[in-house]
Design a protein around this motif. Sequence first.
Motif, PDB file in Angstrom:
ATOM      1  N   LEU A  35       0.707  -1.143   0.011  1.00 51.61           N
ATOM      2  CA  LEU A  35      -0.007   0.168   0.011  1.00 51.61           C
ATOM      3  C   LEU A  35       0.761   1.322  -0.090  1.00 51.61           C
ATOM      4  N   ILE A  36       1.839   1.118   0.763  1.00 49.67           N
ATOM      5  CA  ILE A  36       2.868   2.541   0.691  1.00 49.67           C
ATOM      6  C   ILE A  36       3.553   2.595  -0.575  1.00 49.67           C
ATOM      7  N   ILE A  37       3.853   1.677  -1.411  1.00 48.21           N
ATOM      8  CA  ILE A  37       4.295   1.854  -2.696  1.00 48.21           C
ATOM      9  C   ILE A  37       3.208   2.138  -3.576  1.00 48.21           C
ATOM     10  N   LEU A  38       1.992   1.657  -3.505  1.00 47.77           N
ATOM     11  CA  LEU A  38       0.780   2.104  -4.400  1.00 47.77           C
ATOM     12  C   LEU A  38       0.631   3.557  -4.143  1.00 47.77           C
ATOM     13  N   ASN A  39       0.592   3.814  -2.896  1.00 45.22           N
ATOM     14  CA  ASN A  39       0.085   5.284  -2.625  1.00 45.22           C
ATOM     15  C   ASN A  39       1.412   6.224  -3.096  1.00 45.22           C
ATOM     16  N   PRO A 101      -9.478   6.199  -3.426  1.00 43.65           N
ATOM     17  CA  PRO A 101     -10.401   6.583  -2.604  1.00 43.65           C
ATOM     18  C   PRO A 101     -10.523   5.617  -1.184  1.00 43.65           C
ATOM     19  N   ILE A 102     -10.252   4.291  -1.636  1.00 45.24           N
ATOM     20  CA  ILE A 102     -10.325   3.291  -0.783  1.00 45.24           C
ATOM     21  C   ILE A 102      -9.212   3.435   0.506  1.00 45.24           C
ATOM     22  N   TRP A 103      -7.984   3.476  -0.084  1.00 46.95           N
ATOM     23  CA  TRP A 103      -6.972   3.643   0.989  1.00 46.95           C
ATOM     24  C   TRP A 103      -6.712   4.922   1.534  1.00 46.95           C
ATOM     25  N   LYS A 104      -7.415   6.031   0.917  1.00 48.76           N
ATOM     26  CA  LYS A 104      -7.553   7.509   1.560  1.00 48.76           C
ATOM     27  C   LYS A 104      -8.679   7.088   2.898  1.00 48.76           C
ATOM     28  N   GLN A 105      -9.739   6.460   2.802  1.00 50.00           N
ATOM     29  CA  GLN A 105     -10.559   6.398   3.695  1.00 50.00           C
ATOM     30  C   GLN A 105      -9.831   5.282   4.888  1.00 50.00           C
TER      31      GLN A 105
END
Length: 127
Positions: A35-39, A101-105
């Motif tokens: 998730l960090i890489i994707l972000n 938007p999902i990982w922002k939530q």
Amino acid sequence: MGKIKENSTNNINRQYIQGCDLSYAVCKIGGRWKLIILNKLKDGKLRFSEIRNSISGITERMLTLQLRELEKESLVKRTVHAEVPPRVDYELTDIARELIPIWKQLDEWGGKHRELMQAQENADELS
């Protein structure tokens, strides 16, 4: 390699994950680094060194492994440019962009949960 037993724990877990969309999704983006890489890629293309330099604590080997997995899962697109020295860019695929938007939530939820847990720890210390 031998055949996996139908009633083995690994086979049962694999069947459950394949049958549950939420578990399937978490398996694709879960772990310490994905998730960090994707972000980091949410704003556009980055070179390997740019990703590595923006994530403290990740080794080159781990970043390489994670990028390969994300590419295999069609979450990251790798583009090799015919230059000397070779240049490689990484970017999110369209399906991965749907996760933003999902990982922002999840980020907001994580902040709220962290505050709740710290408040509970502070209350326990005062008791």
